[in-house]
Write a protein that holds these residues in place. Structure first.
Motif, PDB file in Angstrom:
ATOM      1  N   SER A 129      52.657  50.252 -89.103  1.00 18.97           N
ATOM      2  CA  SER A 129      53.224  50.514 -89.764  1.00 18.97           C
ATOM      3  C   SER A 129      54.403  50.168 -88.093  1.00 18.97           C
ATOM      4  O   SER A 129      54.365  49.184 -87.113  1.00 18.97           O
ATOM      5  CB  SER A 129      53.030  52.448 -89.157  1.00 18.97           C
ATOM      6  N   TRP A 130      55.973  50.250 -88.562  1.00 18.00           N
ATOM      7  CA  TRP A 130      56.630  49.937 -87.313  1.00 18.00           C
ATOM      8  C   TRP A 130      57.539  50.755 -86.352  1.00 18.00           C
ATOM      9  O   TRP A 130      57.514  51.524 -86.976  1.00 18.00           O
ATOM     10  CB  TRP A 130      58.125  49.484 -87.703  1.00 18.00           C
ATOM     11  N   ASN A 131      57.011  50.467 -85.076  1.00 17.86           N
ATOM     12  CA  ASN A 131      57.473  51.771 -83.948  1.00 17.86           C
ATOM     13  C   ASN A 131      59.144  51.157 -83.306  1.00 17.86           C
ATOM     14  O   ASN A 131      59.156  50.020 -83.257  1.00 17.86           O
ATOM     15  CB  ASN A 131      56.598  51.240 -82.822  1.00 17.86           C
ATOM     16  N   GLU A 132      60.039  51.499 -84.157  1.00 17.67           N
ATOM     17  CA  GLU A 132      61.306  51.347 -84.637  1.00 17.67           C
ATOM     18  C   GLU A 132      61.881  51.550 -82.658  1.00 17.67           C
ATOM     19  O   GLU A 132      62.544  50.724 -82.198  1.00 17.67           O
ATOM     20  CB  GLU A 132      62.106  51.956 -84.675  1.00 17.67           C
ATOM     21  N   ARG A 134      59.972  51.024 -79.801  1.00 17.77           N
ATOM     22  CA  ARG A 134      59.498  50.086 -79.228  1.00 17.77           C
ATOM     23  C   ARG A 134      59.902  48.619 -79.862  1.00 17.77           C
ATOM     24  O   ARG A 134      59.943  47.711 -79.440  1.00 17.77           O
ATOM     25  CB  ARG A 134      58.032  50.393 -78.745  1.00 17.77           C
ATOM     26  N   ARG A 135      60.216  48.644 -80.841  1.00 18.61           N
ATOM     27  CA  ARG A 135      60.264  48.170 -82.297  1.00 18.61           C
ATOM     28  C   ARG A 135      58.917  46.118 -82.055  1.00 18.61           C
ATOM     29  O   ARG A 135      59.571  45.112 -81.530  1.00 18.61           O
ATOM     30  CB  ARG A 135      61.263  46.830 -82.187  1.00 18.61           C
ATOM     31  N   SER A 136      58.067  46.891 -82.669  1.00 16.86           N
ATOM     32  CA  SER A 136      56.392  46.449 -82.495  1.00 16.86           C
ATOM     33  C   SER A 136      55.642  47.140 -83.239  1.00 16.86           C
ATOM     34  O   SER A 136      55.681  47.825 -84.252  1.00 16.86           O
ATOM     35  CB  SER A 136      56.124  46.527 -81.142  1.00 16.86           C
ATOM     36  N   ILE A 137      54.915  46.546 -84.065  1.00 17.53           N
ATOM     37  CA  ILE A 137      53.591  46.658 -84.884  1.00 17.53           C
ATOM     38  C   ILE A 137      52.796  47.776 -84.361  1.00 17.53           C
ATOM     39  O   ILE A 137      51.746  47.688 -83.471  1.00 17.53           O
ATOM     40  CB  ILE A 137      53.420  45.484 -85.297  1.00 17.53           C
ATOM     41  N   LEU A 198      58.069  45.573 -95.366  1.00 19.53           N
ATOM     42  CA  LEU A 198      58.567  46.010 -94.592  1.00 19.53           C
ATOM     43  C   LEU A 198      58.591  45.562 -92.729  1.00 19.53           C
ATOM     44  O   LEU A 198      59.234  45.763 -92.330  1.00 19.53           O
ATOM     45  CB  LEU A 198      58.399  47.795 -94.370  1.00 19.53           C
ATOM     46  N   ILE A 199      57.137  45.063 -92.360  1.00 15.75           N
ATOM     47  CA  ILE A 199      56.838  44.870 -91.455  1.00 15.75           C
ATOM     48  C   ILE A 199      57.538  43.047 -91.087  1.00 15.75           C
ATOM     49  O   ILE A 199      57.780  43.028 -90.727  1.00 15.75           O
ATOM     50  CB  ILE A 199      55.263  44.211 -91.086  1.00 15.75           C
ATOM     51  N   VAL A 200      57.761  42.148 -92.782  1.00 14.84           N
ATOM     52  CA  VAL A 200      57.644  41.162 -92.473  1.00 14.84           C
ATOM     53  C   VAL A 200      59.568  40.688 -92.541  1.00 14.84           C
ATOM     54  O   VAL A 200      59.927  40.107 -91.561  1.00 14.84           O
ATOM     55  CB  VAL A 200      57.398  40.198 -93.696  1.00 14.84           C
ATOM     56  N   GLU A 201      60.079  41.709 -93.034  1.00 13.77           N
ATOM     57  CA  GLU A 201      61.770  42.020 -92.307  1.00 13.77           C
ATOM     58  C   GLU A 201      62.264  42.593 -91.490  1.00 13.77           C
ATOM     59  O   GLU A 201      63.335  41.407 -91.212  1.00 13.77           O
ATOM     60  CB  GLU A 201      61.909  43.454 -93.397  1.00 13.77           C
ATOM     61  N   GLU A 202      60.792  43.187 -91.296  1.00  9.62           N
ATOM     62  CA  GLU A 202      62.046  43.381 -89.307  1.00  9.62           C
ATOM     63  C   GLU A 202      61.304  42.698 -88.531  1.00  9.62           C
ATOM     64  O   GLU A 202      62.169  41.702 -87.132  1.00  9.62           O
ATOM     65  CB  GLU A 202      60.899  44.834 -88.436  1.00  9.62           C
ATOM     66  N   LEU A 203      60.716  41.620 -88.389  1.00  8.77           N
ATOM     67  CA  LEU A 203      59.752  40.784 -87.708  1.00  8.77           C
ATOM     68  C   LEU A 203      61.146  39.768 -87.931  1.00  8.77           C
ATOM     69  O   LEU A 203      62.008  39.010 -86.992  1.00  8.77           O
ATOM     70  CB  LEU A 203      58.383  40.175 -87.989  1.00  8.77           C
ATOM     71  N   GLN A 204      61.791  39.203 -89.196  1.00  9.83           N
ATOM     72  CA  GLN A 204      62.367  38.570 -89.594  1.00  9.83           C
ATOM     73  C   GLN A 204      63.605  38.699 -89.290  1.00  9.83           C
ATOM     74  O   GLN A 204      64.744  38.182 -88.458  1.00  9.83           O
ATOM     75  CB  GLN A 204      62.413  38.311 -91.042  1.00  9.83           C
ATOM     76  N   SER A 205      64.310  39.938 -89.118  1.00 11.47           N
ATOM     77  CA  SER A 205      65.674  40.343 -88.413  1.00 11.47           C
ATOM     78  C   SER A 205      65.645  40.546 -86.965  1.00 11.47           C
ATOM     79  O   SER A 205      66.426  39.653 -86.293  1.00 11.47           O
ATOM     80  CB  SER A 205      65.704  42.098 -89.090  1.00 11.47           C
ATOM     81  N   VAL A 233      53.637  39.350 -84.952  1.00  7.77           N
ATOM     82  CA  VAL A 233      53.529  38.374 -86.169  1.00  7.77           C
ATOM     83  C   VAL A 233      52.162  37.515 -86.311  1.00  7.77           C
ATOM     84  O   VAL A 233      51.037  37.163 -87.085  1.00  7.77           O
ATOM     85  CB  VAL A 233      53.948  36.397 -85.356  1.00  7.77           C
ATOM     86  N   VAL A 234      51.075  37.751 -85.058  1.00  7.77           N
ATOM     87  CA  VAL A 234      49.430  37.103 -85.568  1.00  7.77           C
ATOM     88  C   VAL A 234      48.855  38.390 -85.349  1.00  7.77           C
ATOM     89  O   VAL A 234      48.130  38.182 -86.330  1.00  7.77           O
ATOM     90  CB  VAL A 234      49.011  36.631 -84.017  1.00  7.77           C
ATOM     91  N   THR A 235      49.851  39.833 -85.242  1.00  9.88           N
ATOM     92  CA  THR A 235      49.062  40.957 -85.429  1.00  9.88           C
ATOM     93  C   THR A 235      49.262  40.539 -87.134  1.00  9.88           C
ATOM     94  O   THR A 235      48.250  41.361 -87.470  1.00  9.88           O
ATOM     95  CB  THR A 235      49.740  41.515 -84.822  1.00  9.88           C
ATOM     96  N   LEU A 236      50.195  40.358 -87.957  1.00 15.01           N
ATOM     97  CA  LEU A 236      50.349  40.416 -88.937  1.00 15.01           C
ATOM     98  C   LEU A 236      49.771  39.755 -89.700  1.00 15.01           C
ATOM     99  O   LEU A 236      48.646  40.123 -90.909  1.00 15.01           O
ATOM    100  CB  LEU A 236      51.909  40.553 -89.635  1.00 15.01           C
ATOM    101  N   ARG A 237      49.376  38.581 -89.379  1.00 14.09           N
ATOM    102  CA  ARG A 237      47.835  37.529 -89.833  1.00 14.09           C
ATOM    103  C   ARG A 237      47.268  37.976 -89.870  1.00 14.09           C
ATOM    104  O   ARG A 237      45.680  37.878 -90.687  1.00 14.09           O
ATOM    105  CB  ARG A 237      48.232  36.545 -88.981  1.00 14.09           C
ATOM    106  N   ARG A 238      46.567  38.223 -88.200  1.00 12.69           N
ATOM    107  CA  ARG A 238      45.121  39.463 -88.194  1.00 12.69           C
ATOM    108  C   ARG A 238      44.876  40.194 -90.054  1.00 12.69           C
ATOM    109  O   ARG A 238      43.986  40.239 -90.163  1.00 12.69           O
ATOM    110  CB  ARG A 238      45.109  39.807 -87.105  1.00 12.69           C
TER     111      ARG A 238
END
Length: 366
Positions: A129-132, A134-137, A198-205, A233-238
């Motif tokens: 989930s996206w913590n807006e 803190r802007r982190s996963i 959604l996580i990918v979109e936030e990271l790309q932004s 990005v590593v968190t998403l990868r794992r």
């Protein structure tokens, strides 16, 4: 995003150390009950449905769960909160779950995996989930126990990405109420994977914002900002990479609990996972490119500054030599008594400086 957040490595190691401390000296399969029930409210919610009806209610702890095994309807037991080991022991007794599976459910640092125990299928994955603010996963482990006509899901804390599935069950939309528990597991895993987009979109932004700032300003903490983004990005990868192995095992069709009809839908989830993996890899490559550019740009700026300082120092070397010669203060120095000695030495210094400047310009060093 521009915050002083801990690195992913530090966060992960803290979780690993905490799990290791709780496991030391305990036999395999031991469950732990934290004092006061832990930080999250323990909740067990049951959803029972068939093509014509749907029931949703909270069940009391340690009540009879035998009706979950009854034929004719699909039962989904959603357990929130894993700090009370008694709940897991209760479910384990009711469904004859292996103690090591219960231990993996409670120890939330597991790598996403799938295990076939014959009567049931055990799957664990990461729900992001996206913590807006803190802007982190934020990542939590979600585990599934799939039986013939029942599904049990376990999550660490309240709040998830399954509300859309609950609404579809309650309103009878789509084909979910006309299929079995394996389709329900597909729907839940599809919701988890779709949320990765959604996580990918936030990271790309964040990457685009960071790239623009680095190209325009080259901030002093640019490396720190990029490494902070890299941890996300590593968190998403794992979370997403091990899911490929899970989908490959499901697509082999070797498990009787997943029908051939549902396998087709899991192939769609596999395609989504492949897209997220590609997006994650592309983001990592772009981030590495920006990091290389930033380091090159900072190095070039430093070289430009050093070149200017070197030229200035080179100009003053002969001037310092001339000043040093006439600063020795020997008694018999004719120039000290010459009327025009001082302006002549100043003129010589100016001439040497101008000559060196012209020389450097011709060499294109200045």
């Amino acid at each position: 995003f521009y915050r002083n957040s801990p690195l992913w490595y530090d966060k992960t190691m803290k979780l690993i150390r905490k799990d290791m401390k709780t496991k030391i000296g305990r036999p395999p399969g031991t469950l732990i009950t934290e004092e006061a029930g832990g930080p999250w409210v323990q909740e067990c919610r049951l959803y029972e449905y068939d093509p014509s009806s749907c029931e949703d209610y909270e069940i009391e702890l340690f009540s009879d769960l035998s009706r979950l095994k009854q034929q004719g309807s699909v039962s989904w037991l959603n357990v929130t909160g894993l700090t009370d080991g008694r709940i897991l022991e209760w479910i384990g007794r009711e469904f004859d779950i292996h103690p090591l599976v219960l231990e993996d459910i409670q120890n939330t640092g597991q790598r996403p995996k799938i295990d076939d125990y014959g009567d049931y299928l055990f799957i664990t994955c990461r729900m992001l989930s996206w913590n807006e603010p803190r802007r982190s996963i934020e990542s939590e482990q979600v585990s599934f126990l799939l039986g013939t006509n029942f599904l049990i899901s376990f999550q660490e804390r309240p709040g998830d990405v399954f509300d859309i599935i609950r609404n579809r069950i309650a309103e009878g939309k789509g084909r979910i109420r006309s299929h079995g528990a394996d389709y329900l597991m597909y729907a839940l895993m599809d919701a988890v994977v779709d949320h990765y987009y959604l996580i990918v979109e936030e990271l790309q932004s964040i990457y685009e914002e960071l790239e623009e700032r680095i190209l325009r300003e080259r901030p002093q903490n640019g490396v720190q900002l990029m490494h902070t983004l890299r941890t996300e990005v590593v968190t998403l990868r794992r979370a997403v990479w091990p899911l490929r192995d899970i989908m490959n095992q499901i697509r082999k069709g070797e498990n009787s609990l997943i029908t051939q009809t549902t396998e087709v839908f899991f192939r769609d989830v596999s395609d989504h996972i492949a897209q997220v993996v590609e997006a994650d890899e592309l983001l990592r490559e772009m981030l590495s490119g920006v990091l290389d550019y930033y380091q090159s740009a900072v190095s070039n700026d430093m070289n430009a500054v050093m070149k200017v300082l070197t030229i200035i120092a080179t100009i003053f070397i002969p001037l310092t030599f001339i000043a040093g010669v006439y600063g020795m203060n020997f008694h018999w120095m004719p120039e000290l008594l010459w009327k025009w000695g001082y302006p002549a030495v100043l003129g010589l210094m100016a001439a040497v400086a101008v000559y060196l400047i012209i020389f450097f310009r011709k060499k294109k060093w200045l």
